[in-house]
Enzyme design. Structure first.
Site, PDB file in Angstrom:
ATOM      1  N   SER A 134       0.860  -1.188   0.000  1.00  0.00           N
ATOM      2  CA  SER A 134       0.000   0.000   0.000  1.00  0.00           C
ATOM      3  C   SER A 134       0.890   1.229   0.000  1.00  0.00           C
ATOM      4  CB  SER A 134      -0.878   0.008   1.259  1.00  0.00           C
ATOM      5  OG  SER A 134      -1.568   1.229   1.410  1.00  0.00           O
ATOM      6  N   TYR A 147      -2.183  -0.144  10.974  1.00  0.00           N
ATOM      7  CA  TYR A 147      -2.293  -0.575   9.576  1.00  0.00           C
ATOM      8  C   TYR A 147      -1.023  -0.214   8.811  1.00  0.00           C
ATOM      9  CZ  TYR A 147      -3.912  -0.831   4.736  1.00  0.00           C
ATOM     10  OH  TYR A 147      -4.028  -1.119   3.408  1.00  0.00           O
TER      11      TYR A 147
END
Length: 237
Positions: A134, A147
């Site tokens: 990501s 995260y």
């Protein structure tokens, strides 16, 4: 013999788009997910080139079983796409320890579990490991601290694989920004959900990520695409 791709998190979003893309490009695909009912249509329509089976990346026995079934059907596995991931977005003071552990278990340990178990196949077949991390693997955003930490860890692990496996297995990191997937429906805290939902809805199409991955795979044997970062043009987070 056609190459076989093993895709985690195959039941929706980027994973489902990858299954469709790779089947249409002539690959055999083993798609694994916890929600196997989502894979039934692909099993019915593309049974010669697709196997959709249950596996939870946090459950080693289920991964072993899925790998075994894939090899039984297609003879080998050449490419791993680590796609399964989870994000529970919210302030660190409100996320539970269970939420934190869930993200580490899926986003870090899950990538390591599947990679470890498939590595003998991938080395034997001079294959390819692709990890979808990501933009959060490169930056840290408020409300996404754990995260981001999990994605940084996945990035570090994949970078290490590339260094150790050069000449044996190609390794690629794909780092997307916002992608319009079911991820937006799992934003747990309203403050962040309201703020981020529009960004996801205006984000990249999952097919765009599948195209980038096909580009990385479809290179001459002496070429390794090690990293691709991809964002929506008008939304640079």
């Amino acid at each position: 013999m056609n190459k076989t791709i093993f895709i985690t998190g195959a039941s929706s979003g980027i994973g489902f788009a990858l299954c469709m893309k790779m089947i249409r490009k002539g690959f055999n695909v083993v798609g694994v997910a916890r929600r196997v009912e989502k894979l039934a249509e692909l099993n019915n329509h593309y049974s010669n080139h697709f196997l959709g089976v249950y596996a939870d990346v946090t459950d080693i026995d289920s991964i072993k079983e899925a790998i075994s079934l894939g090899i039984d059907k297609f003879g080998k596995i050449d490419i791993l796409i680590n796609n399964a991931g989870i994000g529970i977005i919210g302030p660190v003071g409100e996320n539970s320890l269970e939420d934190w552990n869930t993200m580490i278990d899926v986003n870090v340990k899950g990538v390591m579990n599947v990679t470890n178990l498939l590595l003998p196949q991938l080395i034997q077949n001079k294959g390819h490991i692709i990890t979808i991390d990501s933009i959060a693997a490169h930056e840290v955003f408020p409300g996404s601290v754990v995260y981001c930490a999990s994605k940084h860890a996945a990035k570090a692990f994949t970078t290490g694989l590339e260094k150790e496996l050069r000449g044996k297995v190609r390794v690629t990191k794909i780092s997307p920004g916002y992608v319009n997937t079911e991820f937006k429906n799992h934003l747990k805290y309203k403050e962040y959900s309201d703020k981020m939902k529009a960004s996801f809805e205006n984000g990249l199409n999952p097919d765009t990520i599948a195209d980038a991955i096909y580009f990385a795979i479809n290179q001459d044997s002496n070429v390794a695409i090690n990293e691709i970062m991809i964002r929506p043009f008008d939304n640079q987070e």
